[in-house]
Design a protein around this motif. Structure first.
Motif, PDB file in Angstrom:
ATOM      1  N   LYS A  44     -10.899  24.188  52.902  1.00 30.69           N
ATOM      2  CA  LYS A  44     -12.182  24.088  53.595  1.00 30.69           C
ATOM      3  C   LYS A  44     -12.993  25.374  53.501  1.00 30.69           C
ATOM      4  CE  LYS A  44     -14.350  22.368  57.744  1.00 30.69           C
ATOM      5  NZ  LYS A  44     -14.157  21.513  58.906  1.00 30.69           N
ATOM      6  N   SER A  48     -16.633  25.579  51.734  1.00 32.58           N
ATOM      7  CA  SER A  48     -17.855  25.965  52.443  1.00 32.58           C
ATOM      8  C   SER A  48     -18.502  27.179  51.792  1.00 32.58           C
ATOM      9  CB  SER A  48     -17.570  26.229  53.919  1.00 32.58           C
ATOM     10  OG  SER A  48     -16.646  27.282  54.059  1.00 32.58           O
ATOM     11  N   LYS A  52     -22.215  27.204  50.144  1.00 36.45           N
ATOM     12  CA  LYS A  52     -23.252  28.183  50.500  1.00 36.45           C
ATOM     13  C   LYS A  52     -23.859  28.825  49.263  1.00 36.45           C
ATOM     14  CE  LYS A  52     -21.479  29.420  55.050  1.00 36.45           C
ATOM     15  NZ  LYS A  52     -20.755  30.440  55.817  1.00 36.45           N
ATOM     16  N   ASN A  80     -22.026  18.408  51.860  1.00 34.76           N
ATOM     17  CA  ASN A  80     -21.842  18.962  53.211  1.00 34.76           C
ATOM     18  C   ASN A  80     -20.988  18.015  54.048  1.00 34.76           C
ATOM     19  OD1 ASN A  80     -22.147  20.930  55.085  1.00 34.76           O
ATOM     20  ND2 ASN A  80     -24.299  20.540  55.487  1.00 34.76           N
ATOM     21  N   VAL A  83     -17.397  18.316  52.890  1.00 32.63           N
ATOM     22  CA  VAL A  83     -16.771  19.578  53.310  1.00 32.63           C
ATOM     23  C   VAL A  83     -16.381  19.504  54.783  1.00 32.63           C
ATOM     24  CG1 VAL A  83     -17.219  22.021  53.716  1.00 32.63           C
ATOM     25  CG2 VAL A  83     -17.859  21.007  51.537  1.00 32.63           C
ATOM     26  N   LYS A  84     -17.263  18.935  55.603  1.00 32.83           N
ATOM     27  CA  LYS A  84     -16.961  18.831  57.027  1.00 32.83           C
ATOM     28  C   LYS A  84     -15.801  17.884  57.290  1.00 32.83           C
ATOM     29  CE  LYS A  84     -21.482  19.953  58.908  1.00 32.83           C
ATOM     30  NZ  LYS A  84     -22.664  19.468  59.644  1.00 32.83           N
TER      31      LYS A  84
END
Length: 87
Positions: A44, A48, A52, A80, A83-84
């Motif tokens: 994770k 992230s 970015k 996104n 990833v979450k």
């Protein structure tokens, strides 16, 4: 084949622009692939971080006309979300 001198010049300009845009598109795809690889690995923090870095690269390509704005927004949104979802 182009007949007038201005048309020949436009062909040369398009060839240069095509090369530049191909390089930009390839660079963005590399950033997106790094995010994908981190997601599939289940890391994770790496995902992230990669996201970015990928987001501004993708939006920069949008501002230079390589991708459409909605396409970039959709890709960022989906990445996104994935990833979450990583535990």
């Amino acid at each position: 084949m182009a007949n007038t001198s201005s048309a020949k010049k436009n062909v040369r300009k398009m060839a240069r622009k095509t090369e530049v845009n191909r390089a930009r598109r390839s660079q963005v795809r590399t950033f997106l692939r790094r995010v994908e690889d981190a997601i599939t690995a289940g890391d994770k923090s790496a995902a992230s971080d990669a996201l970015k870095k990928a987001e501004p690269a993708l939006m920069r390509a949008v501002s230079r006309g390589v991708f459409h704005k909605n396409t970039a927004a959709r890709k960022i949104s989906r990445l996104n979300k994935r990833v979450k979802a990583i535990a």
